[in-house]
Design an enzyme around this catalytic site. Structure first.
Site, PDB file in Angstrom:
ATOM      1  N   GLY A  37       0.822  -1.202   0.000  1.00 17.18           N
ATOM      2  CA  GLY A  37       0.000   0.000   0.000  1.00 17.18           C
ATOM      3  C   GLY A  37       0.853   1.247   0.000  1.00 17.18           C
ATOM      4  O   GLY A  37       2.070   1.190  -0.185  1.00 17.18           O
TER       5      GLY A  37
ATOM      6  N   MET B 124       4.009   8.749   4.213  1.00 20.06           N
ATOM      7  CA  MET B 124       5.455   8.840   4.006  1.00 20.06           C
ATOM      8  C   MET B 124       5.860   8.369   2.626  1.00 20.06           C
ATOM      9  O   MET B 124       6.762   8.907   2.013  1.00 20.06           O
ATOM     10  CB  MET B 124       6.187   7.995   5.047  1.00 20.06           C
ATOM     11  CG  MET B 124       6.159   8.574   6.441  1.00 20.06           C
ATOM     12  SD  MET B 124       7.396   7.793   7.502  1.00 20.06           S
ATOM     13  CE  MET B 124       7.086   6.068   7.196  1.00 20.06           C
TER      14      MET B 124
ATOM     15  N   ASP C 187      -0.868  10.283  16.917  1.00 19.14           N
ATOM     16  CA  ASP C 187      -1.689   9.956  15.741  1.00 19.14           C
ATOM     17  C   ASP C 187      -2.447   8.650  15.967  1.00 19.14           C
ATOM     18  O   ASP C 187      -2.526   7.800  15.088  1.00 19.14           O
ATOM     19  CB  ASP C 187      -0.816   9.864  14.493  1.00 19.14           C
ATOM     20  CG  ASP C 187      -1.648   9.947  13.211  1.00 19.14           C
ATOM     21  OD1 ASP C 187      -2.773  10.496  13.265  1.00 19.14           O
ATOM     22  OD2 ASP C 187      -1.189   9.476  12.153  1.00 19.14           O
TER      23      ASP C 187
END
Length: 508
Positions: free
Chosen positions: A27, A31, A143
């Site tokens: 995937g 980043m 996060d």
């Protein structure tokens, strides 16, 4: 890092990065791309996260990325995704991370909508344990969201991107491909205002939003744009989880609300406190029910911090039969008889003999508290129940339940006071309205009386009134006669006085 693509090939010609042979693309994230790879030296599957060309051009970011990755490698916890290596090859900077043969929590929520209460609390506890460990290492995730919570095929929870999220925070825009509104939807309000100056409580907030999502299938705050979401959070108004799912307990609803408090000062101070309240509910499942073949999660709890007295149970005195804390005592069955010293309902100190199982039941029922003491023989010394391995966990749970009950009672007291004040306010308003209405009716009656009296006088004396008024101001019948026409009486007097009327010839 989860297996989402089975047949995709690496998009470039590079097939190996250092010790890692790339197999297929899994995937793409904020980043860069993620590949499934095999670590040649150790013959194991790993996930390799590569940096995009844009990020690779930023030397400052690369240095921070490597520094945070090394910090993350120090976190050794079963519920935290491990980093194996951080390096560069062929001009590509990458990090080799533990590979998860499952999918993210977000994928499960997309399929199931919402989770059972037991599964949701199970997941929240596992994540809180991972965060507690990381926070102790001075690592803040910043996060936490379902996309960063991975579940293996055996139901093991793995919190991903520790450290990497911190390194990327200032360098990856929220509008970049792959990030979208994911972060703002779970982000604490203070983090949206200033992401550089946040502490562990921002992770507690994000975990609270995640728990809310798991329980209700909805997010507390939504919006078409990032700004709309942030503004909604600043207002701090959302539908409670219990409103959307009435079968939720009031205690669980209060826990979620406290985790999601807008003001960090009103939030849980640590994940340790979160864990105590979640575990005290006793509703979590041992294994995730929606994953076939899921294994039960190991019990992870901190060692009870109980100070030992000078005569600790582990140190026998001569002639004493105080129990030791060896493996023999820890493995006793529930049929062992204990002498228990505690205060009864009347506050009187009593001593009773009970089996291990009976004592555990009394602790669960609240009949015994952490103040209770026990010994194994009539001539031994009493020691707090928490110092015996058989009762340490039960005492801890009893304290957690009592703390939760006190908090609940405090909240009930607060609600009662608010309700009482509100009733008093409405009562005062009704009294004021009543007297205001009475005054209005009285004023109306007086006005009507005055008007009635005026009309009665007008009807009784209406014909004579004008003449009386005229007489009072000097306008009567004499005023109506002409001034050049004297009266008969005056004419007569003038004649007798010898005055001859005008025009008459007086004889000489």
């Amino acid at each position: 890092m989860s297996e989402e693509s089975q047949n995709a090939k690496p998009s470039n010609k590079v097939t190996q990065l250092g010790d890692f042979a790339l197999q297929r693309e899994l995937g793409q994230g904020g980043m860069g791309k993620v590949f499934l790879a095999r670590q040649v030296s150790l013959d194991r599957l790993v996930a390799v996260k590569t940096l995009s060309r844009e990020l690779s051009k930023k030397e400052g970011f690369i240095a921070r990325f490597e520094r945070e990755a090394r910090s993350m490698a120090k976190i050794d916890h079963p519920n935290v995704l491990k980093i194996y290596a951080v390096d560069s090859a062929h001009g590509i900077h990458f990090a080799a991370i533990e590979y998860v043969d499952g999918q993210s929590l977000q994928k499960w929520l997309d399929q199931l909508g919402r989770l059972s209460v037991g599964d949701a609390v199970h997941l929240a506890i596992r994540c809180a344990e991972a965060l507690r460990y990381a926070h102790a290492e001075n690592m803040v995730h910043r996060d936490i969201k379902p996309d960063n919570i991975l579940l293996t095929k055996k139901g093991v929870v793995k919190v991903a991107d520790f450290g990497l999220a911190k390194a990327m925070d200032d360098d990856v825009s929220m509008t970049q491909s792959g990030t979208g509104l994911g972060t703002p939807l779970y982000m604490a309000p203070e983090q949206a205002r200033n992401a550089k100056h946040v502490d562990s409580r921002c992770d507690i907030y994000a975990l609270g939003v995640t728990l809310y999502h798991m329980l209700t299938g909805q997010l507390p705050y939504t919006g078409k744009t990032t700004l709309e979401v942030i503004m909604a959070k600043e207002k701090g108004r959302y539908a409670s989880a219990r409103t959307l799912r009435p079968e939720l307990s009031e205690r669980l609803d209060m826990i979620v609300d406290k985790m999601m408090a807008k003001d960090p000062a009103q939030r849980y101070k640590s994940c340790e406190d979160v864990l105590k309240d979640l575990q005290a509910l006793g509703v979590q499942t041992d294994a995730l029910s929606f994953i076939a073949g899921a294994e039960a999660a190991p019990v992870q709890r901190p060692v009870a911090n109980v100070p030992l007295t000078a005569a600790a149970p582990g140190a026998r005195k001569a002639g004493s039969t105080a129990p030791s804390f060896g493996s023999e005592t820890a493995t006793q069955t529930g049929t062992r008889i204990w002498y228990v010293q505690f205060e009864d309902a009347k506050g009187k100190s009593v001593v009773e003999k009970h089996s291990t199982g009976r004592i555990l039941k009394m602790l669960a029922a609240g009949q015994l508290t952490a103040k209770a003491k026990a010994k194994v023989s009539a001539d031994g010394a009493y020691y707090p129940l928490a110092q015996f391995p058989e009762f340490a966990k039960a005492v801890e749970d009893s304290i957690a339940r009592r703390t939760a009950a006190i908090r609940k009672e405090d909240m009930k007291s607060l609600y009662s006071r608010v309700e009482r004040d509100q009733k008093m306010f409405y009562l005062k308003r009704k009294v004021k309205d009543f007297f205001r209405n009475i005054f209005g009716v009285a004023s109306l009656l007086v006005l009507l009386g005055v008007i009635g009296v005026a009309l009665w006088f007008g009807w009784q004396y209406g014909a004579e009134l004008p003449a009386k008024v005229a007489g009072m101001i000097g306008f009567g019948d004499s005023a109506e006669k002409a001034p050049n026409q004297p009266s008969t009486e005056r004419t007569a007097v003038l004649s007798e006085g010898g005055i001859v009327p005008e025009g008459t010839v007086r004889p000489r």
